[in-house]
Design an enzyme around this catalytic site. Structure first.
Site, PDB file in Angstrom:
ATOM      1  N   LEU A 296       0.863  -1.171   0.000  1.00 25.51           N
ATOM      2  CA  LEU A 296       0.000   0.000   0.000  1.00 25.51           C
ATOM      3  C   LEU A 296       0.906   1.229   0.000  1.00 25.51           C
ATOM      4  O   LEU A 296       1.888   1.271   0.756  1.00 25.51           O
ATOM      5  CB  LEU A 296      -0.874  -0.034   1.264  1.00 25.51           C
ATOM      6  CG  LEU A 296      -2.055   0.908   1.377  1.00 25.51           C
ATOM      7  CD1 LEU A 296      -3.045   0.704   0.242  1.00 25.51           C
ATOM      8  CD2 LEU A 296      -2.759   0.673   2.719  1.00 25.51           C
TER       9      LEU A 296
ATOM     10  N   ASN B 289       4.606  -5.643   4.595  1.00 28.72           N
ATOM     11  CA  ASN B 289       4.133  -4.507   3.798  1.00 28.72           C
ATOM     12  C   ASN B 289       3.944  -3.251   4.643  1.00 28.72           C
ATOM     13  O   ASN B 289       4.301  -2.139   4.217  1.00 28.72           O
ATOM     14  CB  ASN B 289       2.824  -4.865   3.080  1.00 28.72           C
ATOM     15  CG  ASN B 289       3.057  -5.832   1.937  1.00 28.72           C
ATOM     16  OD1 ASN B 289       4.117  -5.821   1.307  1.00 28.72           O
ATOM     17  ND2 ASN B 289       2.082  -6.683   1.660  1.00 28.72           N
TER      18      ASN B 289
ATOM     19  N   TYR C 175      -2.548 -18.806  13.164  1.00 31.78           N
ATOM     20  CA  TYR C 175      -2.704 -17.534  13.888  1.00 31.78           C
ATOM     21  C   TYR C 175      -1.564 -17.330  14.876  1.00 31.78           C
ATOM     22  O   TYR C 175      -0.872 -16.308  14.856  1.00 31.78           O
ATOM     23  CB  TYR C 175      -4.046 -17.526  14.611  1.00 31.78           C
ATOM     24  CG  TYR C 175      -4.363 -16.226  15.311  1.00 31.78           C
ATOM     25  CD1 TYR C 175      -4.650 -15.079  14.581  1.00 31.78           C
ATOM     26  CD2 TYR C 175      -4.390 -16.147  16.703  1.00 31.78           C
ATOM     27  CE1 TYR C 175      -4.952 -13.878  15.216  1.00 31.78           C
ATOM     28  CE2 TYR C 175      -4.696 -14.958  17.342  1.00 31.78           C
ATOM     29  CZ  TYR C 175      -4.979 -13.827  16.597  1.00 31.78           C
ATOM     30  OH  TYR C 175      -5.274 -12.643  17.228  1.00 31.78           O
TER      31      TYR C 175
ATOM     32  N   LYS D  76       1.382 -14.600  14.172  1.00 30.11           N
ATOM     33  CA  LYS D  76       1.571 -13.437  15.047  1.00 30.11           C
ATOM     34  C   LYS D  76       2.969 -13.435  15.671  1.00 30.11           C
ATOM     35  O   LYS D  76       3.565 -12.376  15.883  1.00 30.11           O
ATOM     36  CB  LYS D  76       0.498 -13.426  16.147  1.00 30.11           C
ATOM     37  CG  LYS D  76      -0.902 -13.082  15.650  1.00 30.11           C
ATOM     38  CD  LYS D  76      -1.030 -11.617  15.274  1.00 30.11           C
ATOM     39  CE  LYS D  76      -2.474 -11.201  15.082  1.00 30.11           C
ATOM     40  NZ  LYS D  76      -2.624  -9.777  14.740  1.00 30.11           N
TER      41      LYS D  76
ATOM     42  N   ARG E 242     -16.351 -16.900  19.648  1.00 31.58           N
ATOM     43  CA  ARG E 242     -15.683 -16.572  20.912  1.00 31.58           C
ATOM     44  C   ARG E 242     -16.651 -16.732  22.065  1.00 31.58           C
ATOM     45  O   ARG E 242     -17.858 -16.643  21.901  1.00 31.58           O
ATOM     46  CB  ARG E 242     -15.151 -15.138  20.882  1.00 31.58           C
ATOM     47  CG  ARG E 242     -14.065 -14.950  19.877  1.00 31.58           C
ATOM     48  CD  ARG E 242     -13.451 -13.607  20.096  1.00 31.58           C
ATOM     49  NE  ARG E 242     -12.691 -13.199  18.943  1.00 31.58           N
ATOM     50  CZ  ARG E 242     -11.816 -12.212  18.962  1.00 31.58           C
ATOM     51  NH1 ARG E 242     -11.611 -11.542  20.068  1.00 31.58           N
ATOM     52  NH2 ARG E 242     -11.150 -11.897  17.890  1.00 31.58           N
TER      53      ARG E 242
END
Length: 319
Positions: A65, A101, A147, A151, A188
């Protein structure tokens, strides 16, 4: 002349992102909300669209971006198991390519960048409560690894950009957070229990309900984001942000039943794989920055229940 700070929020139409965009606008910032709407929703930020200091861009952070900004909050990534396991390869790419990015953008523009990391980097912890110095006990090949490890790798990238390229970084490890704008169908525990209670369905507890969680109300968490972002340059984190008051899952279910006035019964099912038995932040470092949560569980649950009452749950769960 007052210079307006231009702030980019990736994942800005998600649960946390939408609250953060609102807060930054109230603080007088020019806010660029970027989201690919995989789990984010336009309805979360629809009320901000008329604000001249708010822009929204549909974009996937796994692609570069090019913008001119002063600060970046990198929140882009599905954060509930039901969503991040839907396309695990894309989840890892969002964490890793997205970090590369956004760090590249920060390096080019000289922007300060905040990473929304997670308590999941600790895995199923062998240390309780978890201090930031604990390196974790994580399964690299399990169903939650896309995940957890995504992370963890993002944190690695942040600290390498900090050391190698002198990028100004802030890393927060977020523990369970709840509040209005939560996705009702994210699997959740808080959203599960509230939707089940409001629909008078049985409340499902996995395991015997003795496993504990700590729940931080979203307004408290966003305060923590702002305090960490505005802290001294040498404060890079990681900093735990969460509520250190523990509740058992069964206790949460009973509170939700009471606060909704529901006739739901509690039923028990087997515990899924790699589900941590307990999770509680050590927030000593956050307290040193002047942050700690102040909103009690019952007060936060009432606000969250009121939000869920505005949704057409029958329609959402029929889809």
């Amino acid at each position: 002349m007052h210079i307006v700070k231009r702030v980019l929020v990736t994942g800005g139409a998600g649960f946390l992102g939408a609250h953060l965009c609102e807060r930054l606008l109230n603080d007088g910032c020019d806010v660029l909300c970027v989201d690919n709407f995989f789990t984010g929703a336009k309805s979360n930020v629809a009320h901000l669209i008329g604000n001249p200091n708010f822009e929204i861009i549909r974009h996937d952070v796994t692609f570069p971006l090019y913008l001119e900004i002063d600060e970046i909050y990198n929140l882009a990534c599905p954060a509930s198991p039901i969503h991040y396991q839907h396309d695990p390869v894309q989840t890892t790419k969002t964490s890793v390519h997205g970090a590369i990015n956004m760090l590249g953008l920060a390096k080019r523009t000289g922007a300060k960048i905040f990473q929304a990391s997670t308590s999941e980097v600790y895995g199923d912890p062998e240390v309780h409560p978890q201090p930031e110095s604990y390196v974790g006990s994580v399964n690299p090949i399990g169903p939650r690894s896309c995940y957890d490890e995504g992370k963890r790798c993002a944190e690695t990238l942040f600290f390498d950009y900090y050391r190698q390229h002198k990028v100004s970084i802030k890393v927060a490890r977020i523990f369970n957070t709840y509040g209005p704008k939560m996705h009702p169908n994210d699997g959740r525990v808080v959203s599960n229990f509230i939707t089940q209670a409001l629909m008078d369905n049985p409340i499902t507890i996995y395991g015997d309900g003795s496993q504990t969680r700590s729940f931080c109300y979203v307004d408290d968490l966003i305060d923590g984001f702002i305090i960490l972002m505005n802290s001294a340059d040498e404060v890079t984190g990681p900093i735990n942000l969460g509520n250190p008051v523990e509740f058992s899952i069964r206790e949460l279910a009973e509170r939700v039943i009471e606060l909704t006035g529901s006739g739901s019964e509690i039923i028990f099912k087997p515990l899924p794989g790699d589900d941590p038995k307990q999770r509680k932040p050590d927030i000593t470092k956050a307290k040193e920055l002047g942050w700690e949560p102040v909103i009690q569980l019952d007060k936060g649950l009432v606000s969250t229940i009121d939000y869920f009452k505005t949704l057409d749950l029958e329609y959402i769960f029929k889809k």
